[in-house]
Design a protein around this motif. Structure first.
Motif, PDB file in Angstrom:
ATOM      1  N   TYR A  62       4.381 -23.351 -13.623  1.00 41.99           N
ATOM      2  CA  TYR A  62       4.783 -24.522 -14.189  1.00 41.99           C
ATOM      3  C   TYR A  62       5.951 -24.718 -14.926  1.00 41.99           C
ATOM      4  O   TYR A  62       6.104 -25.211 -15.981  1.00 41.99           O
ATOM      5  CB  TYR A  62       3.426 -25.049 -14.994  1.00 41.99           C
ATOM      6  N   ALA A  63       6.647 -23.730 -14.667  1.00 43.23           N
ATOM      7  CA  ALA A  63       8.019 -23.441 -15.054  1.00 43.23           C
ATOM      8  C   ALA A  63       8.708 -24.757 -15.193  1.00 43.23           C
ATOM      9  O   ALA A  63       9.505 -25.362 -16.331  1.00 43.23           O
ATOM     10  CB  ALA A  63       8.824 -22.309 -14.595  1.00 43.23           C
ATOM     11  N   LEU A  64       8.904 -25.657 -14.196  1.00 43.50           N
ATOM     12  CA  LEU A  64       9.571 -27.033 -14.242  1.00 43.50           C
ATOM     13  C   LEU A  64       9.005 -27.913 -15.199  1.00 43.50           C
ATOM     14  O   LEU A  64       9.855 -28.814 -15.609  1.00 43.50           O
ATOM     15  CB  LEU A  64       9.417 -27.382 -12.797  1.00 43.50           C
ATOM     16  N   LEU A  65       7.641 -27.714 -15.852  1.00 44.89           N
ATOM     17  CA  LEU A  65       7.319 -28.496 -16.919  1.00 44.89           C
ATOM     18  C   LEU A  65       7.155 -28.128 -18.226  1.00 44.89           C
ATOM     19  O   LEU A  65       6.601 -28.772 -19.073  1.00 44.89           O
ATOM     20  CB  LEU A  65       5.901 -29.152 -16.430  1.00 44.89           C
ATOM     21  N   ASP A  66       7.813 -26.991 -18.381  1.00 47.79           N
ATOM     22  CA  ASP A  66       7.637 -26.205 -19.546  1.00 47.79           C
ATOM     23  C   ASP A  66       8.259 -27.061 -20.655  1.00 47.79           C
ATOM     24  O   ASP A  66       9.446 -27.516 -20.584  1.00 47.79           O
ATOM     25  CB  ASP A  66       8.566 -24.854 -19.466  1.00 47.79           C
ATOM     26  N   GLY A  67       7.537 -27.066 -21.868  1.00 51.26           N
ATOM     27  CA  GLY A  67       7.926 -27.768 -23.119  1.00 51.26           C
ATOM     28  C   GLY A  67       7.913 -29.329 -22.913  1.00 51.26           C
ATOM     29  O   GLY A  67       8.587 -30.206 -23.657  1.00 51.26           O
ATOM     30  N   ARG A  68       7.622 -29.756 -21.939  1.00 49.08           N
ATOM     31  CA  ARG A  68       7.362 -31.384 -21.603  1.00 49.08           C
ATOM     32  C   ARG A  68       6.071 -31.929 -21.858  1.00 49.08           C
ATOM     33  O   ARG A  68       5.123 -31.369 -21.554  1.00 49.08           O
ATOM     34  CB  ARG A  68       7.687 -31.598 -20.093  1.00 49.08           C
ATOM     35  N   ARG A  69       6.160 -33.388 -22.363  1.00 54.69           N
ATOM     36  CA  ARG A  69       4.840 -34.101 -22.107  1.00 54.69           C
ATOM     37  C   ARG A  69       4.593 -34.889 -20.743  1.00 54.69           C
ATOM     38  O   ARG A  69       5.631 -35.533 -20.695  1.00 54.69           O
ATOM     39  CB  ARG A  69       5.034 -35.193 -23.346  1.00 54.69           C
ATOM     40  N   VAL A  70       3.781 -34.501 -20.041  1.00 53.90           N
ATOM     41  CA  VAL A  70       3.763 -34.726 -18.593  1.00 53.90           C
ATOM     42  C   VAL A  70       2.630 -35.898 -18.368  1.00 53.90           C
ATOM     43  O   VAL A  70       1.495 -35.992 -18.885  1.00 53.90           O
ATOM     44  CB  VAL A  70       3.602 -33.535 -17.709  1.00 53.90           C
ATOM     45  N   GLY A  71       3.265 -36.780 -17.693  1.00 59.86           N
ATOM     46  CA  GLY A  71       2.298 -37.878 -17.053  1.00 59.86           C
ATOM     47  C   GLY A  71       2.177 -37.802 -15.509  1.00 59.86           C
ATOM     48  O   GLY A  71       3.373 -37.579 -15.053  1.00 59.86           O
ATOM     49  N   ILE A  72       1.054 -37.944 -14.775  1.00 62.12           N
ATOM     50  CA  ILE A  72       1.400 -37.838 -13.517  1.00 62.12           C
ATOM     51  C   ILE A  72       0.714 -39.057 -12.833  1.00 62.12           C
ATOM     52  O   ILE A  72      -0.236 -39.638 -13.156  1.00 62.12           O
ATOM     53  CB  ILE A  72       0.433 -36.440 -13.079  1.00 62.12           C
ATOM     54  N   VAL A  73       1.341 -39.558 -11.661  1.00 61.44           N
ATOM     55  CA  VAL A  73       0.986 -40.534 -10.938  1.00 61.44           C
ATOM     56  C   VAL A  73       0.385 -39.959  -9.793  1.00 61.44           C
ATOM     57  O   VAL A  73       0.636 -39.218  -8.826  1.00 61.44           O
ATOM     58  CB  VAL A  73       2.187 -41.323 -10.483  1.00 61.44           C
ATOM     59  N   THR A  74      -1.073 -40.225  -9.589  1.00 64.14           N
ATOM     60  CA  THR A  74      -1.955 -39.686  -8.503  1.00 64.14           C
ATOM     61  C   THR A  74      -3.166 -40.422  -8.117  1.00 64.14           C
ATOM     62  O   THR A  74      -3.408 -41.355  -8.899  1.00 64.14           O
ATOM     63  CB  THR A  74      -2.330 -37.996  -8.802  1.00 64.14           C
ATOM     64  N   ASN A  75      -3.690 -40.018  -7.315  1.00 65.62           N
ATOM     65  CA  ASN A  75      -5.072 -40.529  -6.946  1.00 65.62           C
ATOM     66  C   ASN A  75      -6.145 -39.371  -6.160  1.00 65.62           C
ATOM     67  O   ASN A  75      -5.870 -38.251  -6.623  1.00 65.62           O
ATOM     68  CB  ASN A  75      -4.788 -41.634  -6.026  1.00 65.62           C
ATOM     69  N   PRO A  76      -7.004 -39.996  -5.658  1.00 63.92           N
ATOM     70  CA  PRO A  76      -8.188 -38.748  -5.317  1.00 63.92           C
ATOM     71  C   PRO A  76      -7.325 -37.609  -4.298  1.00 63.92           C
ATOM     72  O   PRO A  76      -7.970 -36.623  -3.966  1.00 63.92           O
ATOM     73  CB  PRO A  76      -9.311 -39.404  -4.481  1.00 63.92           C
ATOM     74  N   THR A  77      -6.385 -38.072  -3.494  1.00 61.32           N
ATOM     75  CA  THR A  77      -5.660 -37.290  -2.786  1.00 61.32           C
ATOM     76  C   THR A  77      -4.808 -35.940  -3.395  1.00 61.32           C
ATOM     77  O   THR A  77      -4.598 -34.907  -2.754  1.00 61.32           O
ATOM     78  CB  THR A  77      -4.878 -37.823  -1.866  1.00 61.32           C
ATOM     79  N   GLY A  78      -4.817 -36.033  -4.603  1.00 57.76           N
ATOM     80  CA  GLY A  78      -4.135 -34.985  -5.415  1.00 57.76           C
ATOM     81  C   GLY A  78      -5.059 -33.656  -5.820  1.00 57.76           C
ATOM     82  O   GLY A  78      -5.423 -33.377  -6.610  1.00 57.76           O
ATOM     83  N   ILE A  79      -5.517 -33.127  -4.584  1.00 58.60           N
ATOM     84  CA  ILE A  79      -6.346 -31.850  -4.778  1.00 58.60           C
ATOM     85  C   ILE A  79      -5.478 -30.740  -4.243  1.00 58.60           C
ATOM     86  O   ILE A  79      -4.431 -30.636  -3.609  1.00 58.60           O
ATOM     87  CB  ILE A  79      -7.428 -32.291  -3.693  1.00 58.60           C
ATOM     88  N   THR A  80      -6.123 -29.437  -4.422  1.00 56.58           N
ATOM     89  CA  THR A  80      -5.931 -28.115  -4.039  1.00 56.58           C
ATOM     90  C   THR A  80      -6.850 -27.893  -2.913  1.00 56.58           C
ATOM     91  O   THR A  80      -7.500 -28.571  -2.406  1.00 56.58           O
ATOM     92  CB  THR A  80      -6.348 -27.121  -5.328  1.00 56.58           C
ATOM     93  N   ARG A  81      -6.407 -26.674  -2.287  1.00 54.03           N
ATOM     94  CA  ARG A  81      -7.055 -26.375  -1.022  1.00 54.03           C
ATOM     95  C   ARG A  81      -8.576 -26.229  -1.463  1.00 54.03           C
ATOM     96  O   ARG A  81      -9.478 -26.404  -0.128  1.00 54.03           O
ATOM     97  CB  ARG A  81      -6.507 -25.078  -0.477  1.00 54.03           C
ATOM     98  N   ASN A  82      -8.912 -25.928  -2.338  1.00 51.22           N
ATOM     99  CA  ASN A  82     -10.483 -25.806  -2.741  1.00 51.22           C
ATOM    100  C   ASN A  82     -11.053 -26.894  -3.346  1.00 51.22           C
ATOM    101  O   ASN A  82     -12.037 -26.902  -4.075  1.00 51.22           O
ATOM    102  CB  ASN A  82     -10.661 -24.495  -3.632  1.00 51.22           C
ATOM    103  N   VAL A  83     -10.455 -28.175  -3.108  1.00 47.87           N
ATOM    104  CA  VAL A  83     -10.774 -29.493  -3.295  1.00 47.87           C
ATOM    105  C   VAL A  83     -10.902 -29.787  -4.916  1.00 47.87           C
ATOM    106  O   VAL A  83     -11.568 -30.530  -5.210  1.00 47.87           O
ATOM    107  CB  VAL A  83     -11.948 -30.137  -2.627  1.00 47.87           C
ATOM    108  N   ARG A  84     -10.287 -28.964  -5.747  1.00 48.54           N
ATOM    109  CA  ARG A  84     -10.160 -29.311  -7.168  1.00 48.54           C
ATOM    110  C   ARG A  84      -9.075 -30.284  -7.301  1.00 48.54           C
ATOM    111  O   ARG A  84      -8.057 -30.349  -6.887  1.00 48.54           O
ATOM    112  CB  ARG A  84      -9.935 -28.121  -8.092  1.00 48.54           C
ATOM    113  N   HIS A  85      -9.295 -31.400  -8.363  1.00 48.45           N
ATOM    114  CA  HIS A  85      -8.260 -32.300  -8.368  1.00 48.45           C
ATOM    115  C   HIS A  85      -7.137 -31.532  -9.380  1.00 48.45           C
ATOM    116  O   HIS A  85      -7.470 -30.810 -10.335  1.00 48.45           O
ATOM    117  CB  HIS A  85      -8.858 -33.521  -9.109  1.00 48.45           C
ATOM    118  N   ILE A  86      -5.862 -32.037  -9.045  1.00 44.44           N
ATOM    119  CA  ILE A  86      -4.767 -31.151  -9.769  1.00 44.44           C
ATOM    120  C   ILE A  86      -4.791 -31.760 -11.132  1.00 44.44           C
ATOM    121  O   ILE A  86      -4.336 -31.016 -12.305  1.00 44.44           O
ATOM    122  CB  ILE A  86      -3.347 -31.544  -9.240  1.00 44.44           C
TER     123      ILE A  86
END
Length: 410
Positions: A43-67
């Motif tokens: 997550y180096a691209l987000l280091d030191g940032r306050r992050v908000g994410i636009v997502t929905n149920p499709t934002g998953i990993t291969r083992n179907v955990r939501h990101i």
């Protein structure tokens, strides 16, 4: 269209191409999504940032955990807000709905509603959330009128107004990125099912679209970074990704739905059912009084890659709820040869020919879906499929030339 920002885009796009030998190796494996690459890099691209994410149920990993769950549990990410699109962050709302503002029970994170918000009101939501970086990760299906790409557009514009950084995590286009097809939107018909002049089937990924939006359409570009995939080829369908399919919206249950959607969604602009309320939305089409003549007329055209079956069904909601109606079921037998937009036009033409009850929605919604009055007026005038398709070729060729400048994959 303006082509003056390409140098800017090159400078603001993260994740360089892999060396040629490594790239060849990657192509033999399932693609890595943008999120997978982001996580692998700590997550180096987000280091030191306050992050908000636009997502929905499709934002998953291969083992179907939501990101969101994954990132919230990782101390390397300061995830502080979630932004939900149409249908909502957890996907509970039907078409034309959202989940509103609430706190997510699983993570305690505030969830903000972006649906039908744009410009300064959406920028104010980003400001109120306290984030400095907005991340986008939603599975698209490749059609101009699928609203998540315009959520992307609106959020990019709002992030620029609010002085936020914008990061797009790429995912595969499930119906390939081989080419753009269909009519190009005329700007005077811009709505939330088409903000800007792109083709009906755009053949792009969300990261490529973000680059296009930033370079061609946004008045002031947003500080944009894209995390591209590795190992994805433009000829790949969804099954090549190795990713599980999560319905991006309630009426997009399978990759088969996505394959036909860019053409058969046009039936939303008619008085026929587009199959909502059935187990095969956008593959089943019909109305009261339609019989086997429609399937016969469509089959006579010899359209590439597809057969049409006479079908009868009773939608459980939407048009003709609870009534048994007749129509067709689309059976794609060669998805490489299949052209969804030409097929959609052919079905409109033949439906009007064989069924005297055919009509457009009174609000001419078909014009918003196709991007101009051309399709409707040509079909009303008796034009055939080839004539209608020929009518948009010049505009499509111009869009293809511009689109080519923003593609990230071969």
């Amino acid at each position: 269209m303006r082509l003056s920002r390409r140098a800017l885009l090159a400078a603001t796009t993260a994740a360089a191409s892999l060396p040629s030998a490594a790239a060849a190796s990657e192509r033999r494996r399932p693609p890595q999504t943008g999120f997978e690459r982001l996580a692998a890099d700590g997550y180096a691209l987000l280091d030191g940032r306050r992050v908000g994410i636009v997502t929905n149920p499709t934002g998953i990993t291969r083992n179907v955990r939501h990101i969101v769950d994954v990132m919230h549990a990782d101390d390397r990410v300061n995830l502080t807000a979630v932004f939900g699109p149409e249908h909502g962050f957890r996907g509970t709302a039907q078409a034309g709905g959202s989940e509103g503002r609430y706190d997510d029970p699983a993570t305690g994170l505030p969830v903000y509603d972006t649906y039908l918000k744009s410009g300064r009101p959406l920028a104010d939501i980003f400001t109120a959330s306290g984030v400095d970086t907005v991340v986008f990760d939603i599975q698209d299906v490749g059609a101009r009128f699928y609203t998540y790409i315009w959520t992307l557009y609106d959020c990019m514009e709002a992030a620029q107004l609010a002085g936020k950084r914008f990061v797009v995590l790429d995912r595969p286009n499930p119906v390939t990125g081989r080419s753009a097809q269909g009519p190009v939107l005329h700007k005077e018909f811009a709505t939330f099912v088409g903000r800007e002049p792109i083709s009906q089937a755009h053949g792009m990924t969300v990261a490529e679209l973000a680059r296009l939006f930033n370079g061609e359409f946004l008045t002031t570009p947003v500080p944009l970074e894209t995390v591209r995939m590795t190992g994805w080829r433009r000829s790949d369908f969804h099954d090549a990704s190795g990713l599980p399919w999560v319905p991006p919206s309630p009426n997009m249950p399978t990759p088969d739905t996505a394959l036909v959607y860019a053409g058969t969604c046009l039936f939303e602009g008619t008085n026929l059912s587009e199959g909502r309320g059935t187990t095969r939305p956008f593959e089943l089409l019909g109305a009261e009084g339609v019989d086997g003549r429609w399937a016969a007329a469509a089959n006579e055209l010899g359209l590439a890659g597809v057969h049409f079956r006479e079908a009868y069904f009773a939608p459980t909601f939407s048009k003709f709820q609870g009534k048994t109606i007749g129509g067709v079921q689309i059976h794609v037998h060669d998805r490489t040869a299949y052209d969804p937009v030409r097929t959609g036009i052919a079905l409109l033409v033949t439906a009007k020919k064989v069924w005297s009850g055919f009509g457009w929605r009174p609000d001419n919604w078909i014009d918003k879906l196709t991007g101009s009055t051309r399709v409707r007026t040509m079909i009303d005038a008796g034009a055939g499929t080839d004539d209608v398709v020929a009518g948009w070729q010049r505009e499509l060729a111009a869009f293809r030339r511009v689109r080519k400048e923003y593609l990230l994959y071969k």
